[in-house]
Scaffold this motif. Structure first.
Motif, mmCIF file in Angstrom:
data_model
loop_
_atom_site.group_PDB
_atom_site.id
_atom_site.type_symbol
_atom_site.label_atom_id
_atom_site.label_comp_id
_atom_site.label_asym_id
_atom_site.label_seq_id
_atom_site.Cartn_x
_atom_site.Cartn_y
_atom_site.Cartn_z
ATOM 1 N N PRO A 20 0.814 -1.213 0.000
ATOM 2 C CA PRO A 20 0.000 0.000 0.000
ATOM 3 C C PRO A 20 0.856 1.276 0.000
ATOM 4 O O PRO A 20 1.814 1.378 0.777
ATOM 5 C CB PRO A 20 -0.786 -0.118 1.318
ATOM 6 C CG PRO A 20 0.023 -1.028 2.203
ATOM 7 C CD PRO A 20 0.875 -1.883 1.331
ATOM 8 N N VAL A 21 0.489 2.208 -0.886
ATOM 9 C CA VAL A 21 1.326 3.391 -1.120
ATOM 10 C C VAL A 21 1.616 4.191 0.166
ATOM 11 O O VAL A 21 2.755 4.615 0.373
ATOM 12 C CB VAL A 21 0.696 4.293 -2.212
ATOM 13 C CG1 VAL A 21 1.521 5.552 -2.423
ATOM 14 C CG2 VAL A 21 0.552 3.532 -3.525
ATOM 15 N N PRO A 22 0.631 4.429 1.057
ATOM 16 C CA PRO A 22 0.948 5.244 2.240
ATOM 17 C C PRO A 22 1.991 4.582 3.165
ATOM 18 O O PRO A 22 2.663 5.272 3.910
ATOM 19 C CB PRO A 22 -0.404 5.394 2.955
ATOM 20 C CG PRO A 22 -1.419 5.152 1.877
ATOM 21 C CD PRO A 22 -0.812 4.115 0.984
ATOM 22 N N MET A 23 2.137 3.248 3.066
ATOM 23 C CA MET A 23 3.056 2.530 3.956
ATOM 24 C C MET A 23 4.439 2.310 3.344
ATOM 25 O O MET A 23 5.434 2.223 4.058
ATOM 26 C CB MET A 23 2.511 1.120 4.261
ATOM 27 C CG MET A 23 1.110 1.061 4.769
ATOM 28 S SD MET A 23 1.088 1.421 6.492
ATOM 29 C CE MET A 23 2.132 0.089 7.087
ATOM 30 N N MET A 24 4.487 2.123 2.021
ATOM 31 C CA MET A 24 5.724 1.651 1.394
ATOM 32 C C MET A 24 6.579 2.831 0.945
ATOM 33 O O MET A 24 6.101 3.737 0.265
ATOM 34 C CB MET A 24 5.409 0.742 0.193
ATOM 35 C CG MET A 24 4.586 -0.480 0.577
ATOM 36 S SD MET A 24 5.483 -1.600 1.662
ATOM 37 C CE MET A 24 6.518 -2.411 0.468
ATOM 38 N N GLU A 25 7.861 2.790 1.326
ATOM 39 C CA GLU A 25 8.714 3.964 1.158
ATOM 40 C C GLU A 25 9.318 4.113 -0.239
ATOM 41 O O GLU A 25 9.749 5.198 -0.622
ATOM 42 C CB GLU A 25 9.840 3.878 2.198
ATOM 43 C CG GLU A 25 10.495 5.210 2.462
ATOM 44 C CD GLU A 25 11.707 5.096 3.357
ATOM 45 O OE1 GLU A 25 11.637 4.357 4.362
ATOM 46 O OE2 GLU A 25 12.718 5.748 3.037
ATOM 47 N N LEU A 26 9.356 3.017 -0.997
ATOM 48 C CA LEU A 26 10.116 3.053 -2.255
ATOM 49 C C LEU A 26 9.319 3.561 -3.457
ATOM 50 O O LEU A 26 8.137 3.264 -3.598
ATOM 51 C CB LEU A 26 10.602 1.638 -2.592
ATOM 52 C CG LEU A 26 11.448 1.541 -3.870
ATOM 53 C CD1 LEU A 26 12.803 2.219 -3.686
ATOM 54 C CD2 LEU A 26 11.642 0.098 -4.303
ATOM 55 N N ILE A 27 10.009 4.307 -4.316
ATOM 56 C CA ILE A 27 9.520 4.547 -5.682
ATOM 57 C C ILE A 27 10.676 4.234 -6.636
ATOM 58 O O ILE A 27 11.783 4.767 -6.479
ATOM 59 C CB ILE A 27 9.075 6.013 -5.908
ATOM 60 C CG1 ILE A 27 7.941 6.386 -4.944
ATOM 61 C CG2 ILE A 27 8.619 6.223 -7.356
ATOM 62 C CD1 ILE A 27 7.505 7.844 -5.050
ATOM 63 N N GLU A 28 10.424 3.359 -7.611
ATOM 64 C CA GLU A 28 11.406 3.167 -8.675
ATOM 65 C C GLU A 28 11.138 4.271 -9.701
ATOM 66 O O GLU A 28 10.031 4.361 -10.237
ATOM 67 C CB GLU A 28 11.220 1.807 -9.359
ATOM 68 C CG GLU A 28 11.664 0.628 -8.523
ATOM 69 C CD GLU A 28 11.473 -0.691 -9.262
ATOM 70 O OE1 GLU A 28 12.488 -1.293 -9.655
ATOM 71 O OE2 GLU A 28 10.320 -1.121 -9.451
ATOM 72 N N VAL A 29 12.129 5.112 -9.946
ATOM 73 C CA VAL A 29 11.981 6.171 -10.956
ATOM 74 C C VAL A 29 12.677 5.649 -12.217
ATOM 75 O O VAL A 29 13.881 5.389 -12.210
ATOM 76 C CB VAL A 29 12.581 7.505 -10.462
ATOM 77 C CG1 VAL A 29 12.539 8.541 -11.573
ATOM 78 C CG2 VAL A 29 11.803 8.010 -9.253
ATOM 79 N N ILE A 30 11.861 5.436 -13.265
ATOM 80 C CA ILE A 30 12.349 4.700 -14.429
ATOM 81 C C ILE A 30 12.435 5.600 -15.652
ATOM 82 O O ILE A 30 11.432 6.142 -16.114
ATOM 83 C CB ILE A 30 11.439 3.498 -14.732
ATOM 84 C CG1 ILE A 30 11.328 2.615 -13.483
ATOM 85 C CG2 ILE A 30 11.947 2.695 -15.908
ATOM 86 C CD1 ILE A 30 9.926 2.251 -13.149
ATOM 87 N N ARG A 31 13.639 5.724 -16.185
ATOM 88 C CA ARG A 31 13.839 6.543 -17.381
ATOM 89 C C ARG A 31 13.704 5.701 -18.634
ATOM 90 O O ARG A 31 14.333 4.649 -18.738
ATOM 91 C CB ARG A 31 15.266 7.081 -17.392
ATOM 92 C CG ARG A 31 15.548 8.038 -16.297
ATOM 93 C CD ARG A 31 16.863 8.692 -16.612
ATOM 94 N NE ARG A 31 17.762 8.509 -15.476
ATOM 95 C CZ ARG A 31 18.764 9.329 -15.238
ATOM 96 N NH1 ARG A 31 18.988 10.344 -16.028
ATOM 97 N NH2 ARG A 31 19.535 9.120 -14.206
ATOM 98 N N GLY A 32 12.893 6.175 -19.573
ATOM 99 C CA GLY A 32 12.925 5.612 -20.915
ATOM 100 C C GLY A 32 14.114 6.220 -21.635
ATOM 101 O O GLY A 32 14.740 7.149 -21.098
ATOM 102 N N ILE A 33 14.422 5.758 -22.831
ATOM 103 C CA ILE A 33 15.616 6.326 -23.487
ATOM 104 C C ILE A 33 15.400 7.785 -23.867
ATOM 105 O O ILE A 33 16.350 8.527 -24.036
ATOM 106 C CB ILE A 33 16.116 5.511 -24.720
ATOM 107 C CG1 ILE A 33 15.032 5.362 -25.776
ATOM 108 C CG2 ILE A 33 16.660 4.162 -24.323
ATOM 109 C CD1 ILE A 33 15.575 4.765 -27.075
ATOM 110 N N GLN A 34 14.121 8.237 -23.935
ATOM 111 C CA GLN A 34 13.855 9.623 -24.357
ATOM 112 C C GLN A 34 13.777 10.592 -23.160
ATOM 113 O O GLN A 34 13.757 11.806 -23.348
ATOM 114 C CB GLN A 34 12.510 9.714 -25.096
ATOM 115 C CG GLN A 34 12.267 8.644 -26.158
ATOM 116 C CD GLN A 34 11.476 7.459 -25.623
ATOM 117 O OE1 GLN A 34 11.680 7.040 -24.496
ATOM 118 N NE2 GLN A 34 10.583 6.917 -26.433
#
Ligand code: NAD
Length: 282
Positions: A144-158
């Motif tokens: 659940p988003v309010p509990m979980m600390e991580l965000i994977e920030v994912i770059r596409g090639i553009q």
């Protein structure tokens, strides 16, 4: 980049959680879905979550009502026109996501950033839907988003550096920790986690250890807070199978083949906690 107004497309399990953490961080939020009823379900979920936090003394009643008051309801895509940053968290379906992105591209200001919370669609491929793909990025939250600390920030090639930096700053502002990930099937976390769960199903299927034995082994021997089979039940066996199928298809590598027992359990309708029966009975 100064982000004040944020749009969330999709008021489901993830979208409502994302709207909640943004509103708690003081951002103005527009929560968007296909119908008034769907938006209302999201608002109800947020209210219930905030109330639980108040009961547990994690938030004051005033803070909870201020957060709720910062969330505006939106149904048409025009309701998002004034947003500086929009996170797409709609149903996991490529066509739905492409349609939403095209609409957003038409209504948002040129400087606005568009992120997607997809778990399995290529960020590079979705970016190509936009006139300016440099403003597109993946922002993979955990449930659940309010509990979980991580965000994977994912770059596409553009994806541009400006987009990446603004996204990491937003993650920090809403109290999360971002990790920098390049676009690839399963991104980083699911690519490691889900094949481990799948391997645990192979160990069970081959009669090497019982479900209880496997879970105790990984908790006591590898220091995991929860065993892999109990975790599969929590995630949903259908979701675990869907992620394995994406890894298998996109890497075209037999090491990602789903365990036969996993497929059979999904065929039987044993999906885990959500319907009371998976590797354990609830
Ligand atoms: P969900 O089914 O709970 O919610 C999806 C919402 O999207 C629904 O309310 C639906 O009405 C809405 N929607 C569909 N089409 C739309 C449109 N055209 N415009 C606006 N809203 C629309 O799904 P969820 O679990 O919240 O997942 C949403 C996204 O988050 C998916 O891409 C999923 O892969 C991703 N994700 C899910 C998890 C998880 O654990 N559930 C974790 C990380 C990422």
């Amino acid at each position: 980049m100064d982000i004040q107004k944020i749009g969330i497309v999709g008021a489901g399990q993830m979208g409502s959680g994302i709207a909640q953490v943004c509103a708690q961080a003081g951002l103005d939020v527009v929560l968007n879905d296909i119908s008034e009823e769907a938006v209302q379900r999201g608002i109800d979920r947020i209210s219930a979550s905030l109330e639980r936090m108040v009961r547990k003394d994690k938030l004051s009643a005033d803070e909870a009502s201020a957060a709720l008051a910062r969330i505006e309801r939106g149904v048409a895509s025009g309701s998002l026109a004034a947003c500086d940053f929009v996170i797409e968290g709609a149903t996991e379906n490529v066509q739905i996501k492409r349609d939403i992105l095209r609409q957003l591209d038409g209504v948002l200001q040129p400087g606005a950033i568009i992120a997607t919370n997809t778990s399995s669609v290529s960020i590079t491929m979705l970016a190509a839907t936009l006139a300016n793909p440099a403003r597109f990025i993946g922002m993979h939250f955990f449930n659940p988003v309010p509990m979980m600390e991580l965000i994977e920030v994912i770059r596409g090639i553009q994806t541009s550096d400006i987009t990446f930096e603004a996204t990491v700053a937003l993650a920090r502002r809403i109290g999360k920790t971002a990790i920098d990930v390049r676009n690839s099937p399963g991104f980083a976390v699911n690519r490691i986690l889900v094949p481990m769960i799948n391997e645990a199903v192979f160990v069970l299927q081959e009669g090497i250890a019982s479900a209880e034995g496997i879970d105790a082994g990984m908790k006591l021997g590898a220091n995991h807070p929860i065993g892999p089979l109990a975790l599969a039940d929590l995630i949903g066996l259908d979701t675990v199978l869907a992620i394995m199928k994406v890894l298998y298809r996109d890497f075209n590598d037999p090491k990602y083949r789903p365990a036969a027992l996993l497929k059979e359990m999904v065929d039987a309708g044993y999906l885990g906690r959500k319907n009371g029966r998976g590797f354990y009975t609830y």
